[in-house]
Each structure stands twice: as structure tokens, then as C-alpha cells.
Design an enzyme around this catalytic site. Structure first.
Site, mmCIF file in Angstrom:
data_model
loop_
_atom_site.group_PDB
_atom_site.id
_atom_site.type_symbol
_atom_site.label_atom_id
_atom_site.label_comp_id
_atom_site.label_asym_id
_atom_site.label_seq_id
_atom_site.Cartn_x
_atom_site.Cartn_y
_atom_site.Cartn_z
ATOM 1 N N LYS A 1 0.844 -1.203 0.000
ATOM 2 C CA LYS A 1 0.000 0.000 0.000
ATOM 3 C C LYS A 1 0.877 1.249 0.000
ATOM 4 O O LYS A 1 1.530 1.560 0.986
ATOM 5 C CB LYS A 1 -0.935 0.048 1.214
ATOM 6 C CG LYS A 1 -2.034 1.090 0.947
ATOM 7 C CD LYS A 1 -2.573 1.818 2.154
ATOM 8 C CE LYS A 1 -1.729 2.898 2.715
ATOM 9 N NZ LYS A 1 -1.737 4.181 1.968
ATOM 10 N N GLY B 1 7.202 4.999 8.107
ATOM 11 C CA GLY B 1 6.396 6.207 8.251
ATOM 12 C C GLY B 1 6.596 6.806 9.624
ATOM 13 O O GLY B 1 7.642 6.628 10.247
ATOM 14 N N SER B 2 5.572 7.501 10.102
ATOM 15 C CA SER B 2 5.696 8.219 11.370
ATOM 16 C C SER B 2 5.658 7.256 12.554
ATOM 17 O O SER B 2 5.061 6.173 12.486
ATOM 18 C CB SER B 2 4.554 9.231 11.497
ATOM 19 O OG SER B 2 3.322 8.567 11.470
ATOM 20 N N GLU C 1 10.117 1.080 10.347
ATOM 21 C CA GLU C 1 11.168 2.069 10.094
ATOM 22 C C GLU C 1 10.499 3.414 10.293
ATOM 23 O O GLU C 1 9.654 3.814 9.497
ATOM 24 C CB GLU C 1 11.717 1.875 8.679
ATOM 25 C CG GLU C 1 13.101 2.433 8.516
ATOM 26 C CD GLU C 1 13.073 3.862 8.054
ATOM 27 O OE1 GLU C 1 13.121 4.749 8.933
ATOM 28 O OE2 GLU C 1 12.981 4.096 6.853
ATOM 29 N N CYS D 1 13.959 10.475 6.617
ATOM 30 C CA CYS D 1 13.922 10.027 8.016
ATOM 31 C C CYS D 1 15.279 10.136 8.686
ATOM 32 O O CYS D 1 15.367 10.394 9.876
ATOM 33 C CB CYS D 1 13.374 8.607 8.105
ATOM 34 S SG CYS D 1 14.136 7.497 6.935
ATOM 35 N N GLU E 1 10.290 15.824 15.193
ATOM 36 C CA GLU E 1 10.617 15.605 13.780
ATOM 37 C C GLU E 1 9.849 16.623 12.940
ATOM 38 O O GLU E 1 8.624 16.631 12.942
ATOM 39 C CB GLU E 1 10.234 14.177 13.371
ATOM 40 C CG GLU E 1 10.620 13.873 11.941
ATOM 41 C CD GLU E 1 10.400 12.415 11.543
ATOM 42 O OE1 GLU E 1 9.286 11.902 11.759
ATOM 43 O OE2 GLU E 1 11.341 11.806 11.000
HETATM 44 P P1 NAP Z 1 2.195 8.309 7.998
HETATM 45 O O1 NAP Z 1 0.792 8.689 8.260
HETATM 46 O O2 NAP Z 1 2.967 7.572 9.015
HETATM 47 O O3 NAP Z 1 2.169 7.520 6.601
HETATM 48 C C1 NAP Z 1 2.951 6.393 6.267
HETATM 49 C C2 NAP Z 1 2.093 5.328 5.626
HETATM 50 O O4 NAP Z 1 1.216 4.769 6.595
HETATM 51 C C3 NAP Z 1 1.214 5.846 4.517
HETATM 52 O O5 NAP Z 1 1.089 4.862 3.503
HETATM 53 C C4 NAP Z 1 -0.103 6.023 5.239
HETATM 54 O O6 NAP Z 1 -1.189 6.031 4.370
HETATM 55 C C5 NAP Z 1 -0.127 4.834 6.138
HETATM 56 N N1 NAP Z 1 -1.035 4.932 7.271
HETATM 57 C C6 NAP Z 1 -1.519 6.029 7.893
HETATM 58 N N2 NAP Z 1 -2.341 5.693 8.900
HETATM 59 C C7 NAP Z 1 -2.385 4.355 8.937
HETATM 60 C C8 NAP Z 1 -3.056 3.407 9.754
HETATM 61 N N3 NAP Z 1 -3.845 3.776 10.754
HETATM 62 N N4 NAP Z 1 -2.880 2.093 9.504
HETATM 63 C C9 NAP Z 1 -2.077 1.681 8.515
HETATM 64 N N5 NAP Z 1 -1.417 2.533 7.697
HETATM 65 C C10 NAP Z 1 -1.564 3.851 7.905
HETATM 66 O O7 NAP Z 1 3.010 9.582 7.614
HETATM 67 P P2 NAP Z 1 2.384 10.930 7.020
HETATM 68 O O8 NAP Z 1 1.093 11.282 7.650
HETATM 69 O O9 NAP Z 1 2.368 10.776 5.576
HETATM 70 O O10 NAP Z 1 3.483 11.943 7.503
HETATM 71 C C11 NAP Z 1 3.402 12.436 8.828
HETATM 72 C C12 NAP Z 1 4.759 12.595 9.447
HETATM 73 O O11 NAP Z 1 5.402 11.326 9.517
HETATM 74 C C13 NAP Z 1 5.720 13.422 8.642
HETATM 75 O O12 NAP Z 1 5.533 14.774 8.859
HETATM 76 C C14 NAP Z 1 7.030 12.916 9.153
HETATM 77 O O13 NAP Z 1 7.341 13.544 10.357
HETATM 78 C C15 NAP Z 1 6.773 11.449 9.392
HETATM 79 N N6 NAP Z 1 7.226 10.588 8.295
HETATM 80 C C16 NAP Z 1 8.295 9.801 8.486
HETATM 81 C C17 NAP Z 1 8.753 8.994 7.465
HETATM 82 C C18 NAP Z 1 9.945 8.119 7.620
HETATM 83 O O14 NAP Z 1 10.520 7.684 6.622
HETATM 84 N N7 NAP Z 1 10.357 7.789 8.808
HETATM 85 C C19 NAP Z 1 8.121 8.997 6.236
HETATM 86 C C20 NAP Z 1 6.983 9.801 6.061
HETATM 87 C C21 NAP Z 1 6.558 10.582 7.110
HETATM 88 P P3 NAP Z 1 -1.745 7.415 3.788
HETATM 89 O O15 NAP Z 1 -0.588 8.279 3.459
HETATM 90 O O16 NAP Z 1 -2.468 6.961 2.611
HETATM 91 O O17 NAP Z 1 -2.599 7.999 4.852
#
Ligand code: NAP
Ligand code: MG
Length: 500
Positions: A196, A249-250, A271, A305, A402
Site C-alpha cells: 500500500k 512512516g511516522s 522504520e 527520516c 521531527e
Molecule cells: P504516515 O501517516 O505515518 O504515513 C505512512 C504510511 O502509513 C502511509 O502509507 C499512510 O497512508 C499509512 N497509514 C496512515 N495511517 C495508517 C493506519 N492507521 N494504519 C495503517 N497505515 C496507515 O506519515 P504521514 O502522515 O504521511 O506523515 C506524517 C509525518 O510522519 C511526517 O511529517 C514525518 O514527520 C513522518 N514521516 C516519516 C517517514 C519516515 O521515513 N520515517 C516517512 C513519512 C513521514 P496514507 O498516506 O495513505 O494515509
């Protein structure tokens, strides 16, 4: 009707042809719309315009994809394939990614906003090299023979078997590369996959699925469900027939993944976020340190990240490093991601843009000093100038949280030892990366040992390679991707004992 933002004109023919297509999900070797029939709009962050749409997959679509992956794992030809045949397919997929590298880089640059040159030589090149690296592991996944101490004679050995059906959820910052980081070792190990991608950047995952199909993988081995995290993502993480979930992700969503995985106690690898320190000692070489720190924070607009977000400089070298960094930041070329000259593109979304500007404002309100940047660039899209805040203090949100944007927080230190500054560098809930700049070889390695993080750079910051384990200490995650460690994430050990 699809809108056509002006950036689309910068696409090559192949990428333009892909954009013009109706987007479907890839489930069980077939292309299908979402069961509910609804879609998610895809935005160009350089203009804020919508230019495409993808299916909004729901739990019912995840059910179909998981069932396909289950059948492919349990009954399909995939499980009967020899390791060498599997490896050849993964290698072929790497070749196909390389053959379409320019197209994939353009799609990523358009969808995410990132500089196309970075996408081509970074994200996409790393991905095809990783596919080939992991293809090589297919034939080298082995167990051990183990001497037992029982009185009667035994012959005992271990088998290392594919873990099964894997759910893989990836973010938008390196959407293509994060997908390949997860898919490559899973395929090499013989797993099947439901991927996904992030709602903000779904396009390269769908193009990748076309290449998987072209490579000739059996149906159901690789499936893509596009959709929202709280819908398709949550359904995948909770699914009782998924054996393993891999997430990038977050940290906040990482916790939700853990909760969701409890139902069937599926294996989990995570991660997550980071707030990585960079430490500069007075004997550092400024010509080495300045560009390494500049890219350490500003690469991918800081949406990385491992970004080096907290800089600690010894006071004796601070003036020269800060002057050099200011010049570095102010000379970066800001522009649309699809322009090959661009070094700083837009942030991925309005949400991220607002969040980052909010942090800059909070930092200034907390008493930090603005060395450069701090504002939007241009009037449309989500561009923010590379920003450096000096005189930051440990309690400020720009230092503890972050930001995921092009914002560097700087503090100076004056102690000649390193114990105190390493303690401050380690004072974070995260532990993904860190770096140290010095010409003293002994101090460099001692600091590398003391920093509590998964990847350490000495006189460099971002250190990644298909062969080098990558992952986090503390709240930055569970498990290691890349290298043989990634194969461990996608395999289970079985012990077999024979009474002789
Ligand atoms: P996120 O919500 O953690 O998104 C990462 C992935 O998880 C996306 O595919 C997202 O889908 C999915 N997701 C969200 N809620 C979920 C749930 N309840 N169950 C399963 N999967 C779920 O990150 P974001 O909202 O895009 O970004 C928010 C913050 O996260 C950023 O500002 C940054 O600080 C951090 N971040 C960290 C990384 C990293 O590499 N460590 C990468 C991205 C973001 P959808 O996007 O379709 O909602
Ligand atoms: Mg999200």
C-alpha cells in the site's frame, strides 16, 4: 476530466503516456478499480493542481489482495520455483526498473515534487541495484546443522523459510524506493506481497506493478492496493491472514500498526522517524563538513527520516561552518521537481508545508535566530527556502520534534571532550542516524560507538547501500532493512531433529 498542470509538459513521452492512462489497482495479476468505485485525487505539489486519480481501495479490496497473495504463497507456482528461478525474476525486475529509470524518476518527481535528478541517481538507481543485490540472496538463504547434546544420537538442522504473506505500507518521501526496499527482500525470500503506497504518492507503485507483470512473476505474488492509511492501510495491518507487516512512516502510525498487528500476532518491522544529530569538532575539515551537512539536512527538502536535523558545532569552528552553510543553503536551486537543474523542490503537500512553516514560527517564537530561509518561495506550490535556525536550545520544538522539512537547528558547544555533547546528541526519543566530523580517528570511532543510532557517518552524513543494514534504535523502529538483515525480516527459522 483530469486537470493538466503546466508541469506535465516537462514529462518525457513514456511518463506522459503513463499519466494519461486510467489508474487501476493490481490484484491477482489483474487490473481492477476499487470495489467501492471511488477514487483519490493525485496532486502536483509544485502547483497545487490535481492531475490524476487512483482507486480508493477499502477493506474489501485488501481482502481480495490478501486472498490472492495467500493462494499464490500456498498453492501457486511461486512456492515450487527453485531459488535460482526466483532470483532470475528479481534480477529481471531490476533490469526493467533500470530500463525505465528516467520515466520512473519523472513520475516520482511529478508526484512527490522531489528533484528529478535526485530521483534518477538516488531513488531509482538505488532501487534497481537493490533488486539485483537481493536477487543474489535468493540462492544463499540457508539453515545450519546444529550439534545436539542429547544422549541418543541426533542429526539436527534448521531451515530458513519464507514468512508468508507480507503487508507492506510505505510513505511518500521516497515512495518508489521505500517500496522496493520492502519488495526486493520479500521476493528474494519467496514471500508474497500486498503493497500500500502513500495516498500522496501512489503513481510509481502502480508503474512498478506493470514492470512486475512484464517480468513474469506468477499472479498474486505481488499486489498493490492504493488507498488511505486509515482505510486500506489499517485493514492490511489488522488482516488475520497477513503473516508479516512492514511499515515505514511516522512513529505515531507505527504504534497503530503494532496495535493492529496484535490480533494474529503477525511479525512486525518498523522504520520510523528520526531527529538525527551531526557533531562538528574544531579539527573538522570545513570543505568536507559543509557540503555533507548541507546535503545531510536539505536532501529531499529535509523530508528524509535520516536527515541531520540537529547540528552541534564546537564554538571555535562555528563561524566558518555557519558562513559556509548559509552560502550552501542560499545557493541551492529551488524549482519544480521535473527541472533537471532543481535541487530544492516543493514539499509534498499543503499539510506538510503548513506543518514546517509552523515549526519555523515556533522556533523563532522560542528564541532561535534565523540565519537564512524561513519563508515560502514563490506564490504557488509548497516551496520553502532552506532554513537554518541558530542558538537553539534543547527544549525547543524545533530541536525535539521531527519537522520533516528543510530546517536545520544549530547549537554550539565549548567543551573539549566529547562526553557532554554526545549525551546531548543522544537526548532524543529517536535513534535513526547520526554523524561526526573530525580528523581525529580515535575520537571519530569513539563517538560512533557512543551515539545511540542505527547508522553513523564519519565525515559524511547519509550512508546507505544495498548491503548495509539500515534501521533505528529507540523509537526509530524495529528491525533492519538492506543487507542480509532484510532477508531475516522475511524468513522464519524451523528446527528439524532426526533421531539417528
Ligand atoms: P504516515 O501517516 O505515518 O504515513 C505512512 C504510511 O502509513 C502511509 O502509507 C499512510 O497512508 C499509512 N497509514 C496512515 N495511517 C495508517 C493506519 N492507521 N494504519 C495503517 N497505515 C496507515 O506519515 P504521514 O502522515 O504521511 O506523515 C506524517 C509525518 O510522519 C511526517 O511529517 C514525518 O514527520 C513522518 N514521516 C516519516 C517517514 C519516515 O521515513 N520515517 C516517512 C513519512 C513521514 P496514507 O498516506 O495513505 O494515509
Ligand atoms: Mg498520512
Amino acid at each position: 476530466m483530469k486537470n493538466t498542470p503546466k508541469t506535465l509538459a516537462l514529462l518525457g513521452e513514456d511518463a506522459a503516456r503513463f499519466i494519461a492512462k486510467d489508474k487501476k489497482m493490481f490484484i491477482d495479476g489483474a487490473w481492477c478499480p476499487a470495489a467501492g468505485g471511488s477514487v483519490i485525487e493525485v496532486e502536483d505539489p509544485a502547483t497545487g493542481q490535481m492531475f490524476d486519480r487512483v482507486p480508493r481501495g477499502l477493506a474489501a479490496d485488501v481482502d481480495l489482495a490478501v486472498a490472492a497473495a495467500r493462494a499464490a504463497f500456498d498453492e501457486g507456482p511461486w512456492g515450487q520455483m527453485s531459488p535460482a528461478e526466483r532470483g532470475k525474476l528479481v534480477w529481471k525486475l531490476g533490469d526493467l526498473v533500470e530500463a525505465h529509470a528516467d520515466e520512473l524518476a519523472q513520475l516520482e518527481a511529478l508526484d512527490n515534487g522531489k528533484p528529478v535528478t535526485d530521483a534518477r541517481i538516488g531513488d531509482v538507481a538505488f532501487s534497481y541495484e537493490l533488486l539485483r543485490y537481493m536477487a543474489g540472496w535468493s540462492t544463499k538463504i540457508t539453515g545450519q546443522t546444529i550439534p545436539l547434546s542429547a544422549e541418543a544420537p541426533f542429526h539436527a538442522y534448521t531451515l530458513r523459510e519464507a514468512v508468508g504473506v507480507c503487508g507492506q505500507i510505505v510513505p511518500w518521501n521516497f515512495s518508489f524506493m521505500m517500496a522496493v526496499w520492502k519488495v526486493a527482500p520479500a521476493l528474494a525470500a519467496g514471500c508474497t506481497i500486498v503493497l500500500k503506497p502513500a495516498e500522496q504518492t501512489p503513481l510509481t507503485a502502480l508503474r512498478f506493478a506493470e514492470l512486475v507483470e512484464e517480468a513474469g512473476f506468477p499472479k498474486g505474488v505481488f499486489n498493490v492496493v492504493t488507498g488511505y492509511g486509515h482505510e486500506a492501510g489499517a485493514a492490511l495491518a489488522a488482516h488475520p491472514d497477513v503473516d508479516k507487516i512492514a511499515f515505514t512512516g511516522s512513529t505515531e502510525v507505527g504504534r497503530k500498526i503494532l496495535d493492529a498487528a496484535q490480533g494474529n500476532l503477525k511479525k512486525v518491522s518498523l522504520e520510523l522517524g528520526g531527529k538525527s544529530p551531526m557533531i562538528v569538532f574544531p579539527d573538522a575539515d570545513p570543505d568536507v563538513a559543509i557540503p555533507a551537512i548541507g546535503y545531510g539536512i536539505f536532501y529531499n527538502m529535509g523530508q528524509t527520516c535520516t536527515a541531520g536535523t540537529r547540528l552541534y558545532i564546537h564554538k571555535d569552528i562555528a563561524p566558518v561552518i555557519l558562513e559556509g552553510l548559509k552560502t550552501f543553503a542560499e545557493n541551492m536551486t529551488v524549482g519544480v521537481g521535473l527541472d533537471p537543474a532543481t535541487q530544492i523542490g516543493p514539499l509534498v503537500s499543503k499539510e506538510q508545508f503548513d506543518k514546517v512553516l509552523g515549526y519555523i514560527e515556533a522556533g523563532l517564537a522560542d528564541g532561535a535566530t534565523l540565519l537564512c530561509g524561513g519563508t515560502q518561495v514563490g506564490e504557488e506550490g509548497y516551496f520553502i527556502a532552506p532554513t537554518i535556525l541558530t542558538e537553539t536550545k534543547p527544549h525547543m520544538s524545533v530541536v525535539c520534534e521531527e519537522i520533516f522539512g528543510p530546517v536545520l537547528s544549530v547549537a554550539t558547544f565549548d567543551d573539549d571532550g566529547f562526553e557532554e555533547i554526545v549525551k546531548e546528541a543522544n537526548a532524543s526519543v529517536y535513534g535513526l542516524a547520526g554523524s561526526v566530523f573530525t580528523r581525529d580517528i580515535s575520537r571519530a570511532h569513539q563517538v560512533a560507538r557512543k551515539l545511540k543510532a542505527g547508522t553513523i557517518g564519519i565525515n559524511t552524513h547519509h550512508v546507505i547501500d544495498p548491503a548495509l543494514p539500515f534501521g533505528g534504535f529507540k523509537q526509530s523502529g524495529w528491525g533492519r532493512e538492506q543487507g542480509y538483515e532484510a532477508i531475516l525480516l522475511y524468513t522464519e527459522v524451523k528446527s528439524v531433529g532426526v533421531a539417528l
